[in-house]
Design an enzyme around this catalytic site. Structure first.
Site, PDB file in Angstrom:
ATOM      1  N   LYS A   1     -46.410 -39.342  26.002  1.00  0.00           N
ATOM      2  CA  LYS A   1     -45.907 -39.640  24.656  1.00  0.00           C
ATOM      3  C   LYS A   1     -45.134 -38.436  24.134  1.00  0.00           C
ATOM      4  CE  LYS A   1     -47.829 -40.523  20.042  1.00  0.00           C
ATOM      5  NZ  LYS A   1     -49.105 -40.720  19.337  1.00  0.00           N
TER       6      LYS A   1
ATOM      7  N   SER B   1     -30.004 -47.198  27.860  1.00  0.00           N
ATOM      8  CA  SER B   1     -30.929 -46.090  28.081  1.00  0.00           C
ATOM      9  C   SER B   1     -31.119 -45.174  26.876  1.00  0.00           C
ATOM     10  CB  SER B   1     -30.506 -45.250  29.287  1.00  0.00           C
ATOM     11  OG  SER B   1     -29.379 -44.459  28.968  1.00  0.00           O
TER      12      SER B   1
ATOM     13  N   TYR C   1     -34.818 -47.473  29.276  1.00  0.00           N
ATOM     14  CA  TYR C   1     -35.186 -46.569  30.361  1.00  0.00           C
ATOM     15  C   TYR C   1     -34.619 -45.187  30.071  1.00  0.00           C
ATOM     16  CZ  TYR C   1     -30.417 -47.394  31.971  1.00  0.00           C
ATOM     17  OH  TYR C   1     -29.057 -47.479  32.041  1.00  0.00           O
TER      18      TYR C   1
ATOM     19  N   GLY D   1     -26.060 -47.096  24.130  1.00  0.00           N
ATOM     20  CA  GLY D   1     -25.786 -48.528  24.162  1.00  0.00           C
ATOM     21  C   GLY D   1     -26.356 -49.225  22.937  1.00  0.00           C
ATOM     22  N   GLY D   2     -26.958 -50.385  23.150  1.00  0.00           N
ATOM     23  CA  GLY D   2     -27.516 -51.165  22.047  1.00  0.00           C
ATOM     24  C   GLY D   2     -28.588 -50.424  21.265  1.00  0.00           C
ATOM     25  N   ALA D   3     -29.344 -49.556  21.938  1.00  0.00           N
ATOM     26  CA  ALA D   3     -30.383 -48.781  21.251  1.00  0.00           C
ATOM     27  C   ALA D   3     -29.785 -47.859  20.190  1.00  0.00           C
ATOM     28  CB  ALA D   3     -31.185 -47.971  22.263  1.00  0.00           C
TER      29      ALA D   3
END
Length: 151
Positions: free
Chosen positions: A10, A26, A59, A74-76
């Site tokens: 974590k 990612s 990832y 990207g989308g994140a």
């Protein structure tokens, strides 16, 4: 008894340094952080954005060593912005009975505002003598980390 999914690593309260929508998927993370908790490149992680409550999975790819980089791609990148605080979790599938008999260890970094290690925790499940359950232990190892980085 079956298989259970336990956290093994974590990164707590890491700060987004950049959000790059033009990269294909990612999250880019400083390899120092990855190495200390044992997250591998291409490993799937779950992410919680503490600023807006967004949760997503992606990832990991390693960034530049020592830069403190935390960059959703990207989308994140649409779910975060620079300055947001994230919690990043990595899990592993474990045999439940084996965990009860042998235990389990997770490594946790608590980050400072520069994504440097503020605290390093070892969280363990320790088998009980009766062999039917485990106890949870949480130990700070920051002094050990600091000593090893000075030698």
């Amino acid at each position: 008894m079956g298989t259970i999914r336990l956290m093994h690593a974590k990164l707590h309260r890491v700060q987004v340094t950049e959000a790059n929508i033009d990269y294909v998927g990612s999250i880019t993370i400083d390899p120092i952080l990855l190495d200390k908790v044992g997250i591998l490149p291409l490993e799937e992680v779950d992410i919680v954005n503490l600023n807006n409550g967004n949760r997503f999975s992606t990832y990991v790819i390693p960034g530049e060593t020592g830069k403190g980089e935390i960059c959703p791609n990207g989308g994140a990148a649409l779910l975060c912005q620079p300055g947001d605080l994230l919690i990043i979790y990595a899990y592993e599938n474990c045999d439940r009975q084996e965990v009860i008999q042998r235990g389990h260890t997770a490594r946790v970094i608590v980050a400072d505002e520069d994504n440097k290690i503020q605290d390093f925790l070892i969280q363990t499940l320790v088998p009980c003598e009766d062999g039917n359950k485990v106890e949870f232990h949480n130990s700070s190892m920051i002094d050990t980390i600091l000593e090893s980085s000075q030698t």
